[in-house]
Write an enzyme that holds these catalytic residues in place. Structure first.
Site, PDB file in Angstrom:
ATOM      1  N   TRP B 101       0.831  -1.211   0.000  1.00  0.00           N
ATOM      2  CA  TRP B 101       0.000   0.000   0.000  1.00  0.00           C
ATOM      3  C   TRP B 101       0.856   1.247   0.000  1.00  0.00           C
ATOM      4  O   TRP B 101       0.519   2.253  -0.640  1.00  0.00           O
ATOM      5  CB  TRP B 101      -0.972  -0.020   1.176  1.00  0.00           C
ATOM      6  CG  TRP B 101      -2.024  -1.071   0.995  1.00  0.00           C
ATOM      7  CD1 TRP B 101      -2.189  -2.209   1.733  1.00  0.00           C
ATOM      8  CD2 TRP B 101      -3.039  -1.104  -0.025  1.00  0.00           C
ATOM      9  NE1 TRP B 101      -3.241  -2.944   1.240  1.00  0.00           N
ATOM     10  CE2 TRP B 101      -3.781  -2.289   0.170  1.00  0.00           C
ATOM     11  CE3 TRP B 101      -3.388  -0.256  -1.076  1.00  0.00           C
ATOM     12  CZ2 TRP B 101      -4.856  -2.654  -0.645  1.00  0.00           C
ATOM     13  CZ3 TRP B 101      -4.464  -0.601  -1.894  1.00  0.00           C
ATOM     14  CH2 TRP B 101      -5.173  -1.781  -1.673  1.00  0.00           C
ATOM     15  N   ASP B 171      -0.876   6.463   6.879  1.00  0.00           N
ATOM     16  CA  ASP B 171      -1.963   5.580   6.469  1.00  0.00           C
ATOM     17  C   ASP B 171      -2.159   4.589   7.614  1.00  0.00           C
ATOM     18  O   ASP B 171      -1.333   3.705   7.833  1.00  0.00           O
ATOM     19  CB  ASP B 171      -1.579   4.857   5.177  1.00  0.00           C
ATOM     20  CG  ASP B 171      -2.668   3.895   4.702  1.00  0.00           C
ATOM     21  OD1 ASP B 171      -3.661   3.691   5.434  1.00  0.00           O
ATOM     22  OD2 ASP B 171      -2.525   3.351   3.588  1.00  0.00           O
ATOM     23  N   LYS B 195     -12.009  -1.681   8.136  1.00  0.00           N
ATOM     24  CA  LYS B 195     -11.326  -2.686   8.951  1.00  0.00           C
ATOM     25  C   LYS B 195     -11.751  -2.542  10.408  1.00  0.00           C
ATOM     26  O   LYS B 195     -12.371  -3.443  10.964  1.00  0.00           O
ATOM     27  CB  LYS B 195      -9.821  -2.558   8.768  1.00  0.00           C
ATOM     28  CG  LYS B 195      -9.438  -2.870   7.308  1.00  0.00           C
ATOM     29  CD  LYS B 195      -8.107  -2.288   6.929  1.00  0.00           C
ATOM     30  CE  LYS B 195      -7.894  -2.116   5.445  1.00  0.00           C
ATOM     31  NZ  LYS B 195      -8.048  -3.313   4.639  1.00  0.00           N
TER      32      LYS B 195
HETATM   33  C1  LIG Z   1      -2.898   0.052   4.609  1.00  0.00           C
HETATM   34  C2  LIG Z   1      -3.919   0.223   3.532  1.00  0.00           C
HETATM   35  N1  LIG Z   1      -3.914   1.357   2.801  1.00  0.00           N
HETATM   36  C3  LIG Z   1      -4.800   1.554   1.814  1.00  0.00           C
HETATM   37  C4  LIG Z   1      -5.739   0.620   1.489  1.00  0.00           C
HETATM   38  C5  LIG Z   1      -6.709   0.899   0.377  1.00  0.00           C
HETATM   39  O1  LIG Z   1      -7.927   1.253   0.956  1.00  0.00           O
HETATM   40  P1  LIG Z   1      -9.245   1.497   0.071  1.00  0.00           P
HETATM   41  O2  LIG Z   1      -9.636   0.186  -0.479  1.00  0.00           O
HETATM   42  O3  LIG Z   1     -10.208   2.030   1.069  1.00  0.00           O
HETATM   43  O4  LIG Z   1      -8.914   2.489  -0.967  1.00  0.00           O
HETATM   44  C6  LIG Z   1      -5.800  -0.569   2.227  1.00  0.00           C
HETATM   45  C7  LIG Z   1      -6.839  -1.558   1.895  1.00  0.00           C
HETATM   46  O5  LIG Z   1      -6.848  -2.661   2.339  1.00  0.00           O
HETATM   47  C8  LIG Z   1      -4.881  -0.770   3.267  1.00  0.00           C
HETATM   48  O6  LIG Z   1      -4.871  -1.895   3.979  1.00  0.00           O
HETATM   49 MG   LIG Z   2       0.761  -3.440   2.760  1.00  0.00          MG
END
Ligand SMILES: Cc1ncc(COP(=O)(O)O)c(C=O)c1O
Ligand SMILES: [Mg+2]
Ligand SMILES: Cc1ncc(COP(=O)(O)O)c(C=O)c1O
Ligand SMILES: [Mg+2]
Ligand SMILES: [Mg+2]
Ligand SMILES: [Mg+2]
Lengths: 361, 361
Positions: B101, B171, B195
């Site tokens: 991510w 994040d 989550k």
């Molecule tokens: C750490 C992290 N950042 C970003 C995301 C992306 O989130 P979204 O699907 O809400 O765009 C996720 C999704 O699992 C995540 O675990």
């Molecule tokens: Mg990751």
């Protein structure tokens, strides 16, 4: 559990049977032991939900091949920006300024400094009380943007303009699936879900794929191509809202689809417009040839009396009849899920109110 | 109604009592005769919900004045773009490449051609199996971006780096409210709700207001200032998800807040990590000093055996244990709402599986 007569312009009333289904599946969807809220969007259970939702919408609106259906986030308001980003190719773009939301779409295009933007027609000088006349043109536009139904002012396009060299982009937020449309007349249709489709937080985009620009690299989430390529599962979609939308589509299909709905909406709106016409107290601020089926404003001409009407109506369980703060008066939003019976009760109350208060006008 | 042992990484398990509350209020919230899904976001009923939600989150996370709490749409993925748009002031920006991510956040910043972008540390060469060492610096950065918990790889920052001239943007999608943090250590925190907070389609942003750039005019929906000015009600918010989030915050507060939750999470994760350590069959791919409390991957080292484990587990009602497609193996996501009992049952199944299959490794 008494249900309200909820005239909200959005989020708006949903079919009771849909809410009951959602309720019954809240702790365990189809014996999965999980709520839809808790389901991985990559699970086969959810993939079935989203693909059923798309299939049902395609059926209901008779969406031709070549058009993609996207389930997005951000509301219709984010589309005000995504449309110029995705469909603008440096050619001319046109906007019809038919209401407060159209105006917002225009101002977002301006923020993006969209080149060659033209406002082709406007009824703003007359408080948006009618749909402006749209000049014919055979010049090329990347797109021409209209708002099929102006939620706040209660006006609607009665026919969709056609141009040889300009695809129509339509904000259909407040009358998607309520009016009869031919998707072929549009290059792109978008709508926030929270009026006719489901919970807020879901935005539907129906786009003719070959109109999308391919020159500029956009932020992935703002790029239609991302969502097309990933079947709306690039990132976590608003899955619960998509599930409710699917149930609403099923409900709509069971009732006979858009055709049946238009008939019912014409009956509901017809009754209310007739009541307004026949009344000496209430009148419609909207030109007869521009009236919406779904959002129906009316006024007494006296602010205090308007306020009194809204107050008494509220105490009787007719909720959210207050007109938008920018317009005043009253507004009854009667989307697909709003029952005829509720409109009938409202008109009876209007008559009773007039008998009692009309003389004080 | 048997509830599943749902180890999904997101959307993820929610507290059963919250789902029951949602269920009971589905057709009429507090005798209003309306579902929260049907309520105008301008109604006093909904305004109370959103302001309670904010208040509860402020309490739970001890959010200082000067930080704004925003309820947005678009997922954490849209924040990958909104952060550079809103916090980038033309100075340097730094990213820590600690997981899949984080890498996406970096690639979105690149799409925006953010000037002076630096990747300050990375563990990509080692498959993101640990949190990379972050070099000290007293140079000025508009922000330095970290991912507190790497959902896919199962790593987490154990301490938050501090810099004199660089606010940390985090994040926190997969461990907000699960770990102990001091909001003062951050310039901005963001998280998708799906989550630890509620249904997908809601994104929480906590931002120190004075970090936001004021030079560039941004599309309204992509501009934090729009949402700050309008208390997250610029356009229709994902109202139902905000309502569920509020209920989750209440549940969390009743249980004793983040402190109590951290204790429970340490017990759950501790049990699982111990089981993995003591096992000859299962092992953790993650460095001991980088382990997540909420996402716990484990492997047998044999793909067929992994698949067999997942299959048998699924048939016993342990759902969504398959590791992310980019990593393989297994992953147990055990967010706040996941009960200790479920982890215990999983570890018992792991032992039974090992007794039966361990010799075939
Ligand atoms: C750490 C992290 N950042 C970003 C995301 C992306 O989130 P979204 O699907 O809400 O765009 C996720 C999704 O699992 C995540 O675990
Ligand atoms: Mg990751
Ligand atoms: C015609 C029209 N367009 C756009 C919007 C804005 O939609 P959203 O709140 O989903 O951004 C509305 C909302 O009522 C609307 O009625
Ligand atoms: Mg309007
Ligand atoms: Mg009249
Ligand atoms: Mg081991």
């Amino acid at each position: 559990m008494k249900r309200a007569r909820n005239f909200s312009a959005g989020p708006a009333i949903l079919p009771e049977s849909v809410l009951e289904k959602v309720q019954s599946e809240m702790l365990s969807y189809r014996d999965s032991g999980m709520s839809v809220m808790e389901m991985s969007h990559r699970s086969s259970l959810f993939e079935e939900i989203i693909s059923d939702a798309e299939q049902l919408l395609r059926e209901l609106m008779n969406i031709p091949e070549g058009y993609k259906v996207l389930f997005l986030q951000g509301g219709a308001s984010l589309q005000f920006s995504m449309i110029p980003m995705n469909l603008g190719k440096g050619g001319k773009v046109g906007y019809i300024n038919s209401g407060s939301w159209a105006k917002k779409a225009i101002s977002e295009a301006k923020i993006l400094k969209v080149p060659n933007m033209e406002v082709l027609a406007s009824s703003e000088e007359d408080n948006f009380t009618y749909i402006p006349e749209i000049p014919e043109t055979d010049e090329a536009y990347d797109y021409i943007h209209i708002t099929t139904n102006n939620t706040i002012e209660g006006t609607a396009f009665q026919t969709i303009p056609r141009f040889v060299n300009a695809p129509i982009v339509a904000d259909m937020s407040s009358n998607i699936l309520s009016n009869r449309y031919d998707v072929n007349d549009f290059g792109l249709i978008y709508a926030g879900a929270q009026k006719n489709i489901g919970p807020a937080g879901l935005t539907i985009v129906i786009v003719k794929e070959d109109l999308i620009q391919t020159e500029n690299k956009l932020p992935s989430m703002l790029d239609y191509r991302t969502h097309i390529k990933n079947d709306s599962l690039y990132n976590t979609p608003p899955s619960f809202s998509i599930y409710v939308a699917k149930l609403v589509f099923e409900w709509l299909k069971d009732l006979g689809g858009v055709e049946a709905m238009v008939k019912m909406n014409e009956e509901k709106a017809g009754l209310l417009y007739r009541t307004i016409e026949e009344s000496d107290l209430f009148s419609s601020p909207v030109a007869v040839n521009s009236r919406s089926l779904t959002n129906i404003p009316f006024v007494t001409g006296n602010k205090d009396l308007d306020a009194k009407f809204v107050k008494e109506a509220t105490s009787l369980g007719f909720l959210n009849l207050k007109g938008h703060r920018s317009v005043g008066g009253m507004r009854a939003s009667i989307y697909n899920a709003f029952p005829y019976e509720g409109v009938k009760e409202l008109t009876e109350f209007m008559k009773a109110f007039e008998a009692k208060e009309g003389k004080f006008k």
